[in-house]
Every structure is written in structure tokens, then in C-alpha cells.
Scaffold this motif. Structure first.
Motif, PDB file in Angstrom:
ATOM      1  N   LYS A 290       0.810  -1.221   0.000  1.00 24.94           N
ATOM      2  CA  LYS A 290       0.000   0.000   0.000  1.00 24.94           C
ATOM      3  C   LYS A 290       0.841   1.268   0.000  1.00 24.94           C
ATOM      4  O   LYS A 290       0.357   2.333  -0.368  1.00 24.94           O
ATOM      5  CB  LYS A 290      -0.929   0.019   1.221  1.00 24.94           C
ATOM      6  N   ASN A 294       0.604   3.013  -6.822  1.00 25.78           N
ATOM      7  CA  ASN A 294      -0.306   4.110  -7.165  1.00 25.78           C
ATOM      8  C   ASN A 294      -1.014   3.745  -8.454  1.00 25.78           C
ATOM      9  O   ASN A 294      -0.501   2.970  -9.254  1.00 25.78           O
ATOM     10  CB  ASN A 294       0.465   5.402  -7.389  1.00 25.78           C
ATOM     11  N   SER A 366      -3.682   1.174  -3.467  1.00 23.04           N
ATOM     12  CA  SER A 366      -2.829   2.294  -3.851  1.00 23.04           C
ATOM     13  C   SER A 366      -2.800   3.392  -2.808  1.00 23.04           C
ATOM     14  O   SER A 366      -3.794   3.687  -2.155  1.00 23.04           O
ATOM     15  CB  SER A 366      -3.297   2.884  -5.181  1.00 23.04           C
ATOM     16  N   GLU A 367      -1.620   3.976  -2.693  1.00 23.17           N
ATOM     17  CA  GLU A 367      -1.471   5.132  -1.813  1.00 23.17           C
ATOM     18  C   GLU A 367      -2.126   6.356  -2.447  1.00 23.17           C
ATOM     19  O   GLU A 367      -2.786   7.143  -1.793  1.00 23.17           O
ATOM     20  CB  GLU A 367       0.017   5.392  -1.571  1.00 23.17           C
ATOM     21  N   HIS A 368      -1.913   6.494  -3.767  1.00 23.71           N
ATOM     22  CA  HIS A 368      -2.514   7.608  -4.500  1.00 23.71           C
ATOM     23  C   HIS A 368      -3.269   7.088  -5.703  1.00 23.71           C
ATOM     24  O   HIS A 368      -2.810   6.185  -6.392  1.00 23.71           O
ATOM     25  CB  HIS A 368      -1.431   8.573  -5.015  1.00 23.71           C
ATOM     26  N   ALA A 392     -11.552   7.648   2.033  1.00 23.66           N
ATOM     27  CA  ALA A 392     -10.111   7.937   1.900  1.00 23.66           C
ATOM     28  C   ALA A 392      -9.917   9.103   0.946  1.00 23.66           C
ATOM     29  O   ALA A 392      -9.329   8.961  -0.119  1.00 23.66           O
ATOM     30  CB  ALA A 392      -9.379   6.683   1.402  1.00 23.66           C
ATOM     31  N   LYS A 395      -6.498  10.080  -0.641  1.00 25.97           N
ATOM     32  CA  LYS A 395      -5.862   9.243  -1.664  1.00 25.97           C
ATOM     33  C   LYS A 395      -6.043   9.805  -3.063  1.00 25.97           C
ATOM     34  O   LYS A 395      -5.279   9.496  -3.962  1.00 25.97           O
ATOM     35  CB  LYS A 395      -6.544   7.866  -1.671  1.00 25.97           C
TER      36      LYS A 395
END
Ligand code: 26Q
Length: 745
Positions: A290, A294, A366-368, A392, A395
Motif C-alpha cells: 500500500k 499508485n 494504492s497510496e494515490h 479515503a 488518496k
């Protein structure tokens, strides 16, 4: 890189008695030697781009330009009696089919030129996107054997870095081919070729093999896993070699960017390696993943959102299916603990209706997550991924697409580049925003720009005459619609608009009409019947008009064959008007719109994708916006009745009737199928893309262009205002934003 040494090497190449291919290889190899001579840098955090498509186009001129020797090389070889333009015949590396693949190429170019360590991973298809020909107006596809005639001197096979990729029924060797991307840093596009057996080789044979059969679907899954697993496998092993198996620092050195969902198996493979080979716990592996992955979304079309049948994945990738299923349970448990409502959990679930939702895997892991234009990102947040967004928010972000000015201005429009040089010095070449300083009101400047546009139009006309055998009208407005053929892009609506203008011309209703050429370039996916029918319809319209002495001096339609990156370079530079007429809400961004703007075309377009930002920068008054907005389209949902709408508008009915009234021969019902798409429910609702609804506003916009074009100074000024305000759409800006906001490199 040693420029002197390279120029020397070029000087020493003997052209006598050599074939063009031999010279091509020799010159390219001399450049490659310089490119590869640099020292490797100390390890830093690098970004890795995972994409099934890379539409690189020709590398020759691009690389010589990047090396700063293009002009000299031209002189050196012309003195030896050899014209480097001969390499205009070199085939494009067309390992992609449209915007998503060309974007990847622009981003690699920008990253290298800005000195960001960005490495691309993908597949080295033996055949790229098919070559297109028209026979009797219909698209015929031919295999794109791109390596056959000229070879591939811009890549190096890395035998020593091959890696095995395991499927339940076979093991495949992934052999890397590295294509250096030269700039301030030398980055690499690494494409894997599948080897080991005839079955194995099929994996890297074709781009997007037909997936209407189970066999086809399996092949697609194999492709996606093949390159994802090869890439992840190499990076993870290299990391372990260097730092041991404490993966706590992995994301300090690596950030992975998923170019849409086609490489989402990389997530599963990463989890598999960490849990099975390196014995991390599942939650710990998820946590590390995670921080590493991305995801960029490029489309909201439901049919383009990848879902793979769980049973199918189990068949050839049992461990991967198991991991994704485990991830599904893991995520649901987390969401339940948080107390999220059931409907929201269902929306975000990884397994839905017996299928893996690849987008949901990407979103969860994904983080972004980013969209590719403001309005597109808004739609992702409010519609496609609304549940995930609610939980979220941080994100999600927008990074509006961009295009590289090196290919889409310096290379394809040297004249315009010199125009900027003369007025601004050369610094704009590194900082495109400086072109904003051009005084668009200065008469001398306007005259110089008008001259360049006229010259680029002449060059385009002569190129088209050579390629298509068609002479374009002179002193005409050149209007271009060049992009993948898709119903939502509404080439069909333009076809009707042209017919409307045609009938009005014939009826004498447009006495002062300035001659106009409509240029189309597009490939239709091999299995996309309706898209092919639209090509046929446009070719029939082209023929009808060409054979009509009443109008053929004032109106012309040309659908060029085999539209590709190299063709785009000519069309983008030589067009006056850019058609961007997608149904509002459907075009994620568009990038052709940016290329045309950069070369001074005005946009006739809907408020969709990046068009919105284009007119925000260039001024609405300098463009021609028409048609329903996203809000209006939404409000028409369930209300709009295209049959009644056409009946109420005879000017619409007159042109749609041509599909069925014998205007065109239609023995096999291809045109009547187009009529059905508008007036009957087929796989979509009748006129799902609001072609008829926006048609008359499009005609009005085109006629407004036609009137305003007459005031040459005013129109030229509009064009120049567009060109000089295009800096925001440089991929340099986009890449800087990715580097700062997402990658941290
Ligand atoms: C998905 C499932 C099954 C089979 C094929 C696919 C598939 C294949 C290709 C889905 C999407 C694509 C390509 C999409 C694409 O090119 N999108 C374009 O991306 C550009 C760059 O962001 C945008 O500018 C365009 O608006 C967008 O259409």
C-alpha cells in the motif's frame, strides 16, 4: 555523453555502397554507444511505470534531437550525399493503441529530460497495433511486423537479466529489451519478450489479442501477469540482494505507477513474493504494498473496466487467485470493522459477481489514485469510486495530462520553434511557460505566425498527396479529428455535421462558405464492428462529396489510412481547427487536443476532459465550445428520446435518413446498423452518446468558425493565443507534479 566524439563518429560513417537500413543501423548504433556510455548513479528512489502500451513513434529523430546533434547530423550526411529524411520511412514503434500509450511515451520523455529516475516496464510485442488500409472504404487490418524492415537499433537485449515467469501449465522466460530514454538523465524503457516455447512466445506476440473467447481472455491474463511478474520479480530480488529481506524500506526506494488496471496483477505478485518467498505476514505485506503502488485511471467506460473471472484466473494462476481472494476477505473485514455500510462495501469489493474487479484492487491497494483531468477526477470521486473516496479522500488527486513539447513542437514544427527562438531566445525550450510572453497583438508577429501555419498546411497537403493520392483543397480551412475510433468520441456526429453542411451548400444556403477540408485519422479495434461502420460511412461521404461538382471545390473529406504517431506529427502541425467533440463526461482527458493547441489550432469542442482546462487557459473567446455539459447530459438520463428528437428536427432527420434511404449503397446493412444505434436499443440505449442531441450545435460551431476564419488577422490571433497558452499542457509540468505529489522522487 561526449558530443564531439559522437559528431566525429558520425563524420566517419562511410555512406558509399550501403543500404538505407545499413546506414540507419550504423547511425543509430553510434548514438546508442554514446547514450550508453554514461556512468550508473548511486541508488536513489526510482519510479516505475507499468503499462501495456507504449506508443513511442520513431526514435531516430527524437534521439538525435535529445543528443543535440540533429541539425549537424543532417548537414554531415547531406555533405556525403545522403538525406536523413530517408528515415521518415522507418516504421513507428506502435506498441500501443491510443492516448494511454502515447501518454506513457510522453512521460518517459519528460522524466528523462527533467532528470527524474522513471523506468518503464511493458511488453515487447512482436506485432504492434495493426496497419490499416481501406479497401472499398472499409478498414482492413494487416499485421504490423515492425521489426522486419528496419530492425530495432534503439534497444539492447539483456540476455543476462532474463527471468522466469510461472503459470500453472507452463513456465515462460521473460527476456528484457532495454530502450534508453536520453535526456538530462538516461532512463530506460524495459520491454519483456516471452520465450521458451511456441506457446510461450504467443504471450508477447500481439497487443490486445481478441478476448471474446475464453482462450483469448486467458491470453490477456497471461500477458498482464507476464510483464507485471517479471518486473516485480526483478525489482524485489534486486532489493533483497542489496538490502536483505527487511522490506520495511522497500518503498523508500521504489514507487510503482499503474497505468490503468492492466498491470494490477503486479500487486498480487508483490504480495505473493513477500508472503510466500520471503515469509512476511499477509497484513505486513499488504501494508508495504500500500505504500508502494499508485494507480492512474484513464477511462470510466464500464466496458473498459477490467474484471477477470475468478475461475479463469484460478486455472492458470492459482496462487494469484488465492491471494486476490484473501485480499478480498482481508479488505472486507477491515471495512466491516470500520462500520462501513453494506452497499459501500459491495461497491468497493475486490470480488464481485464471481469476478475480480481490477480497479477495486488498484483503489484499495494504492497510496494515490489520480484522474487525468479536473472533470475526470471529479467523476472518479463522485461516481466511479465514490465509496472509496468517502473513506479515503486524501488518496485521490488530479494530475491533468500533458504532452512533450519536444516531439509535439520542436520535432514536428521546427518553424514554430524557430519563431519562438527569434522572439524569446532559446530558454523557452527548457521552460515552455515562457512562450506566454509572445505578444499576440503584434501585427508583425501575427503575420509571421500566419506564414508558418500556411507552410505547415502546405507540408501536410503534400504529405497526404504522397500517402493517400488525394490533393487537398488549397486556401481551405483544415479541420482535424484524429483519435481512436470510438462511439463516445462521436466521429459519427461529425459525419452528420458534414452532411448537413453538404446539403446546405447544395441548396445554396451557404453562399460565403470558405472552402473546408475535414481530416480524419483513426483506427477501429479489429472486433469493434460499429466503429468500423463509422469509418465506412465517412469514406462514403468523402466519395459522395468528391464526386459532386457542385460542392467539391468548397468541401472535402479525407480519412487518412494508418493514422499513427508519425502521421499525427504532420496533422497536428498543419491543422487550423481541432475537433474534440466527445459526449460530456466520457473523454477522461484527451491529449490530441493539447498537441493541436500547442501548434496553434483552435478547438471546436464540448466541455469534456481537458477541453475545459484548455479553454480556461486559452480563453473561451478563442475557441468554439458547444453542446451539452455533463450536468445537462445527466439531466437527460431517461428523458431523452432520439426518435422524437429527430422527428422534431427535420435538419437532423434529413442527414440520418441517408443511412437508410439509398443515398449510399448498403447491401450488407452496415449503415442501417448505425441507424439502429441511434434509434433503437442495441447493446446500449438508443443514441447512448447523444449524437443527435449535440448535432445542430456542432454545425453552428463549425459555421461560426467558417465565418470568423474570413477575418484572417482575428482568426490567426485566436490560433496564436492558443499556441502561446499551451504551456500548462506540457508533460514536463505533469511529470513534475507526479514526482512531487505522488512519487517523492
Ligand atoms: C479494457 C478491458 C478489456 C480490454 C481492453 C481494455 C482497455 C484497453 C485500452 C481499456 C482502455 C484502453 C485505453 C484507454 C485509453 O487510451 N484512454 C485514454 O487515455 C488518455 C491518457 O490519459 C486520455 O487522454 C483519454 O481521454 C483516454 O481515452
Amino acid at each position: 555523453m561526449n558530443r564531439e566524439r559522437l559528431l566525429n563518429a558520425l563524420e566517419n560513417i562511410d555512406v558509399r555502397g550501403k543500404t538505407e537500413r545499413e546506414l540507419y543501423t550504423e547511425i543509430s548504433s553510434a548514438c546508442m554507444e554514446e547514450i550508453l556510455s554514461g556512468k550508473r548513479k548511486a541508488p536513489v528512489k526510482c519510479a516505475y511505470y507499468f503499462s501495456v502500451e507504449y506508443l513511442m513513434g520513431r526514435m531516430f529523430y527524437n534521439n538525435l534531437l535529445a543528443l543535440g546533434v540533429l541539425d549537424e547530423a543532417r548537414e554531415i550526411f547531406s555533405a556525403k550525399g545522403f538525406d536523413l529524411n530517408a528515415f521518415e520511412n522507418v516504421e513507428d514503434a506502435a506498441l500501443g493503441n491510443g492516448g494511454l500509450g502515447r501518454l506513457a511515451a510522453c512521460y518517459l520523455d519528460s522524466a528523462a529530460n527533467l532528470g527524474y529516475p522513471l523506468y518503464g516496464f511493458g511488453i515487447r510485442y512482436q506485432y504492434g497495433l495493426f496497419r490499416q488500409k481501406f479497401v472499398g472504404g472499409e478498414q482492413v487490418e494487416e499485421a504490423d511486423d515492425w521489426l522486419k524492415t528496419w530492425g530495432d537499433p534503439w534497444s539492447v537485449r539483456r540476455e543476462e537479466e532474463k527471468i522466469e515467469v510461472r503459470f500453472a501449465d507452463m513456465t515462460v522466460t521473460a527476456v528484457p529489451y532495454d530502450m534508453p530514454i536520453y535526456g538530462k538523465s538516461v532512463n530506460i524503457l524495459r520491454l519483456f519478450q516471452a520465450e521458451g516455447s511456441a506457446e510461450a512466445e504467443k504471450i508477447s506476440e500481439y497487443l490486445y489479442p481478441a478476448d471474446d473467447t475464453e482462450e483469448g481472455k486467458l491470453l490477456r491474463i497471461r500477458q498482464e501477469y507476464f510483464f507485471s511478474a517479471a518486473a516485480v520479480g526483478q525489482l524485489v530480488r534486486k532489493y533483497v540482494k542489496r538490502y536483505g529481506n527487511d522490506f520495511g524500506h522497500f518503498s523508500e526506494f521504489h514507487v510503482f505507477q499503474l497505468n490503468d488496471t492492466h498491470a494490477v496483477f503486479a500487486v498480487a505478485e508483490f504480495l505473493r513474493l513477500l508472503t510466500k518467498e520471503y515469509r512476511l505476514s499477509f497484513p505486513r505485506a499488504v501494508e508495504i504494498a500500500k505504500r508502494t503502488f499508485n494507480y492512474t485511471n484513464h477511462t470510466i467506460l464500464p466496458e473498459a473496466l477490467e474484471c477477470w473471472n475468478v475461475k479463469l484466473v484460478e486455472k492458470i494462476l492459482p496462487e494469484i487467485a488465492q491471494i486476490l481472494t484473501r485480499l478480498h476477505i482481508f479488505a472486507e473485514r477491515e471495512w466491516n470493522t470500520c462500520g462501513y455500510p453494506k452497499e459501500e462495501i459491495a461497491e468497493m469489493s475486490i470480488v464481485r459477481g464471481g469476478k475480480f474487479s481490477m480497479a477495486n484492487v488498484a483503489v484499495y491497494m494504492s497510496e494515490h489514485i489520480n484522474g487525468v483531468a479536473e472533470i475526470h477526477t471529479k467523476i472518479l470521486k463522485e461516481r466511479l469510486f465514490s465509496a472509496a473516496y468517502r473513506h479515503a479522500r486524501g488518496k485521490f488527486s488530479n494530475i491533468t495530462n500533458g504532452v512533450t513539447q519536444r516531439r509535439w513542437l520542436l520535432l514536428c514544427n521546427e518553424e514554430l520553434a524557430r519563431f519562438y527562438d527569434e522572439r524569446l531566445g532559446r530558454s523557452w525550450r527548457d521552460d515552455l511557460s515562457l512562450i506566454w510572453n509572445i505578444d499576440c497583438g503584434n501585427p508583425e508577429t501575427l503575420a509571421a505566425f500566419a506564414k508558418i501555419k500556411a507552410e505547415k498546411k502546405r507540408q501536410l497537403a503534400s504529405y497526404i498527396e504522397k500517402r493517400e493520392g488525394v490533393k487537398l483543397l488549397e486556401n481551405a480551412i483544415y479541420i482535424a479529428q484524429v483519435k481512436r475510433l470510438h462511439e463516445y468520441k462521436r466521429q459519427l456526429m461529425t459525419a452528420f455535421a458534414i452532411l448537413r453542411i453538404y446539403f446546405d451548400l447544395k441548396n445554396g444556403k451557404l453562399p460565403d462558405f470558405t472552402p473546408t477540408v475535414f481530416l480524419f485519422g483513426a483506427k477501429a479495434a479489429g472486433s469493434y464492428k460499429r466503429a468500423k461502420e463509422i469509418i465506412l460511412f465517412l469514406n462514403k461521404i468523402a466519395e459522395l462529396i468528391a464526386n459532386d461538382e457542385d460542392v467539391n471545390a468548397r468541401l472535402q473529406v479525407v480519412f487518412v489510412q494508418n493514422y499513427d504517431v508519425s502521421y499525427a506529427e504532420k496533422i497536428v502541425a498543419g491543422s487550423d481547427v481541432s475537433l474534440q467533440v466527445s459526449t460530456a463526461g466520457f473523454e477522461a482527458s484527451g491529449t490530441g487536443n493539447m498537441k493541436l493547441m500547442m501548434n496553434g489550432a483552435v478547438t471546436v469542442g464540448t466541455m469534456d476532459g481537458a477541453n475545459i482546462e484548455i479553454v480556461e487557459k486559452a480563453g473561451r473567446e478563442n475557441n468554439y465550445i458547444f453542446g451539452a455539459s455533463v450536468e445537462e447530459i445527466n439531466s437527460l438520463d431517461g428523458v431523452y428520446d432520439p426518435v422524437a428528437f429527430a422527428a422534431a428536427h427535420p435538419r437532423i432527420k434529413r442527414v440520418t435518413d441517408t443511412l437508410t434511404d439509398g443515398t449510399f449503397e448498403d447491401a450488407d446493412g452496415k449503415l442501417s446498423d448505425l441507424a439502429a444505434s441511434l434509434f433503437e436499443e442495441t447493446y446500449n440505449r438508443a443514441d447512448h452518446y447523444y449524437v443527435l442531441y449535440d448535432l445542430l450545435p456542432l454545425v453552428d460551431a463549425l459555421l461560426k468558425v467558417n465565418r470568423e476564419y474570413k477575418d484572417r488577422t482575428l482568426f490567426t490571433r485566436k490560433q496564436l493565443e492558443n499556441a502561446t497558452r499551451s504551456a500548462f499542457f506540457s508533460s514536463d509540468r505533469a511529470i513534475r507534479t507526479y514526482a512531487e505529489k505522488i512519487w517523492g522522487i
